[in-house]
Design an enzyme around this catalytic site. Structure first.
Site, PDB file in Angstrom:
ATOM      1  N   GLY A   1      26.827 -16.456  -1.931  1.00 49.93           N
ATOM      2  CA  GLY A   1      26.696 -17.812  -1.612  1.00 49.93           C
ATOM      3  C   GLY A   1      25.171 -18.148  -1.308  1.00 49.93           C
TER       4      GLY A   1
ATOM      5  N   HIS B   1       0.782   0.296  10.540  1.00 46.03           N
ATOM      6  CA  HIS B   1       1.403  -1.055  10.117  1.00 46.03           C
ATOM      7  C   HIS B   1       2.819  -1.147   9.495  1.00 46.03           C
ATOM      8  CE1 HIS B   1      -0.958   0.476   6.427  1.00 46.03           C
ATOM      9  NE2 HIS B   1      -0.160  -0.393   5.774  1.00 46.03           N
ATOM     10  N   HIS B   2       3.387  -2.373   9.252  1.00 46.65           N
ATOM     11  CA  HIS B   2       4.662  -2.574   8.884  1.00 46.65           C
ATOM     12  C   HIS B   2       5.688  -1.599   9.502  1.00 46.65           C
ATOM     13  CE1 HIS B   2       2.427  -4.504   5.876  1.00 46.65           C
ATOM     14  NE2 HIS B   2       2.532  -3.573   4.918  1.00 46.65           N
TER      15      HIS B   2
ATOM     16  N   GLU C   1       9.317 -10.287  -2.352  1.00 48.29           N
ATOM     17  CA  GLU C   1      10.371  -9.268  -2.617  1.00 48.29           C
ATOM     18  C   GLU C   1      11.890 -10.086  -2.636  1.00 48.29           C
ATOM     19  OE1 GLU C   1       6.859  -7.808  -0.215  1.00 48.29           O
ATOM     20  OE2 GLU C   1       8.011  -9.689  -0.137  1.00 48.29           O
TER      21      GLU C   1
ATOM     22  N   ASP D   1       0.697  -1.366   0.104  1.00 48.67           N
ATOM     23  CA  ASP D   1       0.017  -0.081  -0.198  1.00 48.67           C
ATOM     24  C   ASP D   1       0.574   1.152  -0.035  1.00 48.67           C
ATOM     25  OD1 ASP D   1       0.912  -0.603   2.631  1.00 48.67           O
ATOM     26  OD2 ASP D   1      -0.870   0.503   3.566  1.00 48.67           O
TER      27      ASP D   1
ATOM     28  N   GLY E   1      18.478 -33.605  -1.896  1.00 45.95           N
ATOM     29  CA  GLY E   1      18.939 -32.570  -0.649  1.00 45.95           C
ATOM     30  C   GLY E   1      20.196 -31.520  -0.864  1.00 45.95           C
TER      31      GLY E   1
ATOM     32  N   ASP F   1      18.249 -29.511  -6.532  1.00 43.15           N
ATOM     33  CA  ASP F   1      16.771 -29.497  -5.981  1.00 43.15           C
ATOM     34  C   ASP F   1      16.785 -28.760  -4.546  1.00 43.15           C
ATOM     35  OD1 ASP F   1      18.489 -31.507  -4.775  1.00 43.15           O
ATOM     36  OD2 ASP F   1      17.133 -33.035  -4.867  1.00 43.15           O
TER      37      ASP F   1
ATOM     38  N   ASN G   1      19.403 -34.834  -6.379  1.00 43.27           N
ATOM     39  CA  ASN G   1      20.303 -35.802  -5.708  1.00 43.27           C
ATOM     40  C   ASN G   1      19.869 -35.632  -4.320  1.00 43.27           C
ATOM     41  OD1 ASN G   1      20.977 -33.032  -5.234  1.00 43.27           O
ATOM     42  ND2 ASN G   1      23.073 -33.333  -5.582  1.00 43.27           N
TER      43      ASN G   1
ATOM     44  N   GLU H   1      26.335 -29.154   1.299  1.00 43.14           N
ATOM     45  CA  GLU H   1      26.626 -29.291   2.921  1.00 43.14           C
ATOM     46  C   GLU H   1      26.758 -30.490   3.298  1.00 43.14           C
ATOM     47  OE1 GLU H   1      26.236 -26.359   4.057  1.00 43.14           O
ATOM     48  OE2 GLU H   1      24.937 -25.285   2.754  1.00 43.14           O
TER      49      GLU H   1
END
Length: 553
Positions: free
Chosen positions: A406, A113-114, A50, A27, A462, A433, A460, A466
């Site tokens: 990254g 608001h916000h 966003e 708004d 996941g 994925d 693969n 990591e």
């Protein structure tokens, strides 16, 4: 329609090359968006959220030279903060326009608001000062001057700018721009130029010279000057993975990608043992050097940075711009000692077998070989980036990644933005994925915008990067299994606009890549399957270095 501050801002952005503006309505920005929609030269591209809109503006800016994203105050701008921080870290000029409450509301410190409920409307601007090069809270009296100031800073520093546009200020009547913004000028001093030229002649004259370049060359618009230096003088040269495709990777004097201990041996020797090394726009990071395993001797190096150049690790020449330093080296290159073209050894495993289960070792050479010379290749920061970084690509390719910031998932919206920035080129997104699940909502915008491209989705199971660092079989590196082949339909596609392909074997991948290349008028989603703990060799090297660094007491 009366000409107002919002129009002035749009005209300035359009003058700098913006024809699409990304964002999400709220708004506090709706009346400004009316002017976006009415503008003859700028088109509104609404995002799913966003964060994605910020990523799309970043990808757009990397190709177009500048981008813009519009959010609402507080909740909207904070959602985009991660994207803007990434643009700041990687020196991408994105203008963040935030619709904020009217000046009367702010002056009376109303709890609206916000907000955080304390009547302070500058909390988020203070956050923005850490991740933008210039900020402005536009007022009725100085809005146009402040817009110009922020845009000049964005162009000079190649980093994001932040503009607070109050709902009432956006509607203040002003005069259109009377003249274009002055382009950034070369700030190099005559004294620094002359001193650097003398020192460079002495340092490089009669010596064999090798060049190592990185992404900042592109950020300052000096890519053609770099290419002129290395091709005109036939200098052996390499890039870091961050600066991949800055130069023609099919050229005889291109060494390859340098990544410290993870480099091909011939590339590492050529860079680290060079008689004289010129580094251009180079920033060594953990992910591009396999944990800072590079061994570059500053005593034999000229390091050309954004605004100064250092010779031998001691003598600095400033103010001296990167393009000017390259120009000087090109002028004196005839004085360098000649160098024999490097011998290129085919990397082990470059040619996959005819068939068999699809592996990471087979996947990346096949994808690289399928690329055309007009593709924009966008690789997410995981198996995609590390798998493609070491593959040679045809001349004309633009390779985009985000190895410093990254943020996984960045590339799906960024590839959309890049495709909109260059409608005559076809984006090729390669993403895992796990990363895709973070920003997959933007697939609907991609389909709505009818951007023809290819999405290679590596299934693969996941977060592979990591897993390679820590917790290879840990449940926190698992993700929910999705029916990826059904998603395009859920996001609004039909068979006439999107093709879905799947490959589990090498032969299926070859056939699918050929089909994707032929379907040039549509979006192709190609889902490829590899083992959960199968990693690109480069990623194994980098992950081991990161694991070692994180394990130190």
């Amino acid at each position: 329609m009366t000409y107002v501050v919002g129009d002035y801002l749009l005209d300035r952005l359009h003058e700098l090359g913006v024809t699409e503006i990304f964002g999400v309505p709220g708004d506090f920005n709706l009346r400004f968006l009316d002017h976006v929609v009415a503008h003859d030269g700028v088109r509104w591209v609404g995002g799913a959220n966003e964060l994605n809109a910020g990523y799309a503006a970043d990808g757009y800016a990397r190709l177009r030279g500048i981008g813009a994203v519009v959010t609402t105050y507080g909740v909207g701008e904070l959602s985009a903060t991660n994207a803007i921080a990434g643009s700041y870290a990687e020196r991408v000029p994105v203008v963040h326009i935030v619709g904020v409450p009217a000046k009367d509301i702010q002056a009376h410190h109303r709890v609206v608001h916000h907000t955080l409920g304390d009547g302070d409307f500058h909390h988020f601007r203070r956050i923005a000062t850490e991740i933008t090069c210039a900020q402005a809270d536009l007022g009725a009296a100085d809005a146009c001057a402040e817009i110009d100031r922020v845009l000049r800073a964005v162009r000079v520093h190649r980093r994001p700018g932040y503009i607070m546009l109050a709902t009432d200020v956006a509607q203040v009547e002003v005069a259109p721009p009377s003249a274009p913004l002055d382009p950034p000028s070369d700030f190099s001093s005559p004294g620094a130029r002359a001193a650097f030229e003398r020192a460079a002649r002495e340092f490089l004259g009669g010596k064999q010279v090798t060049v190592l370049a990185d992404v900042f060359v592109d950020r300052v618009g000096a890519t053609e000057r770099l290419r002129k230096l290395v091709t005109g003088a036939n200098l052996p040269h390499a890039t870091l993975a961050w600066g991949k495709t800055l130069v023609d990777e099919s050229a005889a004097n291109f060494l390859g990608v340098y990544s410290g201990a993870a480099s091909e041996p011939a590339v590492r020797d050529a860079v680290e043992e060079a008689e004289r090394l010129v580094t251009v726009g180079v920033q060594f990071t953990d992910t591009t050097t396999a944990g800072f395993s590079h061994r570059v001797d500053p005593r034999r190096t000229i390091d050309i940075g954004a605004d100064r150049t250092v010779i031998g690790g001691v003598d600095a020449y400033a103010p001296l711009s990167l393009p000017t330093a390259l120009e000087i080296l090109t002028e004196i290159a005839a004085e360098f000692a000649p160098v024999e073209p490097p011998e290129h050894a085919e990397p082990a495993g470059r040619q996959p077998p005819a068939d068999g289960p699809l592996t990471q070792a087979a996947l990346w050479p096949l994808v690289a070989d399928a690329l055309g010379d007009n593709n924009i290749v966008v690789a997410d920061q995981g198996t995609a980036f590390f798998g493609l970084a070491t593959q040679r690509m045809p001349a004309g390719i633009t390779f985009l990644g985000q190895p410093l910031w990254g943020s996984i998932g960045y590339t799906l919206p960024a590839a959309l933005g890049a495709g909109l920035a260059c409608p005559d080129r076809r984006p090729v997104l390669v993403i895992g994925d796990g990363a895709a699940q973070l920003t997959v909502q933007e697939l609907g915008v991609w389909i709505r915008e009818r951007v023809p491209g290819v999405i290679v989705l590596v299934n693969n199971n996941g977060y592979a990067v990591e897993r390679a660092i820590h917790g290879e079989r840990a449940p926190y590196n698992d993700i929910v299994a999705w029916r990826w082949d059904a998603l395009p339909h859920a996001f609004g596609a039909d068979p006439d606009t999107v093709t879905v392909l799947r490959a589990r074997t090498i032969a299926e991948l070859r056939d699918s890549l050929n089909a994707a290349a032929a379907a040039r008028d549509r979006l192709v989603l190609l889902e490829v399957f590899t083992d959960t703990v199968d990693y690109p060799p480069f990623m194994i090297e980098v992950s081991a270095a990161i694991t070692a660094a994180n394990s130190r007491s």
